[in-house]
Structures are given as C-alpha cells and as structure tokens.
Design a protein around this motif. Structure first.
Motif, PDB file in Angstrom:
ATOM      1  N   UNK A   1      -4.287  -7.316  -3.825  1.00 26.55           N
ATOM      2  CA  UNK A   1      -4.939  -7.205  -2.512  1.00 26.55           C
ATOM      3  C   UNK A   1      -6.300  -6.530  -2.649  1.00 26.55           C
ATOM      4  N   UNK A   2      -6.377  -5.523  -3.507  1.00 25.51           N
ATOM      5  CA  UNK A   2      -7.620  -4.791  -3.696  1.00 25.51           C
ATOM      6  C   UNK A   2      -8.742  -5.632  -4.281  1.00 25.51           C
ATOM      7  N   UNK A   3      -8.391  -6.711  -4.958  1.00 31.99           N
ATOM      8  CA  UNK A   3      -9.407  -7.579  -5.570  1.00 31.99           C
ATOM      9  C   UNK A   3      -9.831  -8.724  -4.650  1.00 31.99           C
TER      10      UNK A   3
ATOM     11  N   UNK B   1       3.532  -2.928  -6.642  1.00 36.38           N
ATOM     12  CA  UNK B   1       2.320  -2.202  -7.025  1.00 36.38           C
ATOM     13  C   UNK B   1       1.281  -3.169  -7.589  1.00 36.38           C
ATOM     14  N   UNK B   2       1.735  -4.122  -8.393  1.00 38.64           N
ATOM     15  CA  UNK B   2       0.814  -5.138  -8.923  1.00 38.64           C
ATOM     16  C   UNK B   2       0.206  -5.968  -7.798  1.00 38.64           C
TER      17      UNK B   2
ATOM     18  N   UNK C   1       0.832  -1.208   0.000  1.00 40.94           N
ATOM     19  CA  UNK C   1       0.000   0.000   0.000  1.00 40.94           C
ATOM     20  C   UNK C   1       0.865   1.257   0.000  1.00 40.94           C
ATOM     21  N   UNK C   2       1.871   1.278   0.884  1.00 40.00           N
ATOM     22  CA  UNK C   2       2.742   2.462   0.970  1.00 40.00           C
ATOM     23  C   UNK C   2       3.513   2.678  -0.328  1.00 40.00           C
ATOM     24  N   UNK C   3       4.052   1.596  -0.859  1.00 40.49           N
ATOM     25  CA  UNK C   3       4.828   1.693  -2.099  1.00 40.49           C
ATOM     26  C   UNK C   3       3.927   2.157  -3.241  1.00 40.49           C
TER      27      UNK C   3
ATOM     28  N   UNK D   1      -6.603 -16.693  -0.723  1.00 41.28           N
ATOM     29  CA  UNK D   1      -5.572 -16.166  -1.622  1.00 41.28           C
ATOM     30  C   UNK D   1      -4.735 -15.080  -0.950  1.00 41.28           C
ATOM     31  N   UNK D   2      -5.226 -14.502   0.148  1.00 44.67           N
ATOM     32  CA  UNK D   2      -4.462 -13.466   0.854  1.00 44.67           C
ATOM     33  C   UNK D   2      -3.110 -14.027   1.300  1.00 44.67           C
TER      34      UNK D   2
END
Length: 170
Positions: A131-133, A125-126, A108-110, A140-141
């Motif tokens: 994580x957002x999905x 970033x990918x 998240x920070x990156x 899957x986390x």
C-alpha cells in the motif's frame, strides 16, 4: 449454543482479545458483555461484568473478565503472549470482514503493532508495505485490497469458540 449465542460469544471473545492488546476500551468489553446477555448467554460473572458502569470498567474489567469468559468456556490469553496477539489479529480480521475496517486500515494497524515479527501477520505486513508504494487512484489498490480481504478471511475462519460452554471448576 444457538447461532445468536455463538455470534455473541465470538464478539465477547474478540473484545477480550482486543482489550488485552489495547485495541478497545474496557467499557467496550462491558458493552459486549451486555450484548451477550441480550443474546441469551447468561452466567453469574457475565452478569456482574455487564453491570459495570463506564467509570468502573477501567478498574474492574481486569478482575471480572477472566471468570466471565471461563464460565462460557472462552479464554483470555495472557497480555503480551503470542496466543493473545494472534487472537487479537483474528478479531481485527473479523472486523474488517464485517466492514468495520477498510483493508488498508487492517494492514496498517497490524503492521504498526506487530511489524514483521509475528509469523501469523507477515503477509498483512507485506501488503501494508505494498500500500505504501501505491499512488492514489492506482488500479493496483483494488488488487491489494482483494489480497488483504482473502488473508483476512483466512485468519477470521480460525475457530474461536467451543461448541458448548463449560462449567467453571468449583
């Protein structure tokens, strides 16, 4: 340099990198300088930096940090430069490996700071997008966490400290 001194030098270098991109405060840099002295690193400018009060830190770290790092053979990368950004990313990765950040916090920070613009951080970033999905409780986390941890280890293993401190030019 002993392992304790090397660890303190890496921590100071990391604090410098994180300070230069606004991730940590100037007083945290001063605290790291104090830790470096306690660990056995000792130079005149490091002592001056470590002696800053919290009130002085915001004003004085900018001037005191470069010579203190130079005496130890460490580098303060220019603010906004890619080398400084990469040093900060590696420092954050080491923090995650040390348990100071959770994997999702690192991504998240990156992602928030660099988006998909910094080649070194593209995979993180990918993974933040992944994580957002995911939904809470999704199995899957754990897989994404494992991938973030592997990427953080790859980034954290980049050498950051020379074998021995160098003398400052006179």
């Amino acid at each position: 340099m002993t392992s304790t001194e090397e660890a303190a030098a890496i921590a100071l270098q990391d604090h410098a990198a994180l300070w230069s991109v606004g991730e940590v405060s100037a007083s945290e840099v001063v605290d790291s300088a104090c830790d470096a002295l306690v660990a056995g690193l000792d130079t005149p400018n490091l002592r001056i930096l470590a002696a800053c009060t919290r009130a002085e830190a915001d004003c004085d770290v900018h001037d005191l940090l470069p010579p203190a790092l130079a005496e130890l053979g460490l580098t303060l990368h220019p603010v906004g430069g890619e080398a400084g950004q990469e040093a900060a990313v590696r420092a954050l990765a080491r923090r995650m490996i040390a348990g100071e950040l959770k994997p999702w916090e690192l991504t998240f920070r990156i992602h928030r700071r660099y988006g998909h613009e910094l080649p070194l951080t593209e995979r993180l970033a990918e993974l933040d997008d992944e994580y957002g999905m995911l939904e809470d409780g999704d199995e899957a986390i754990a897989q994404v966490d494992a991938e973030v941890t592997a990427e953080a280890r790859r980034l954290a293993n980049h050498p950051t400290v020379p074998a021995e401190p160098t003398d400052t030019p006179s």
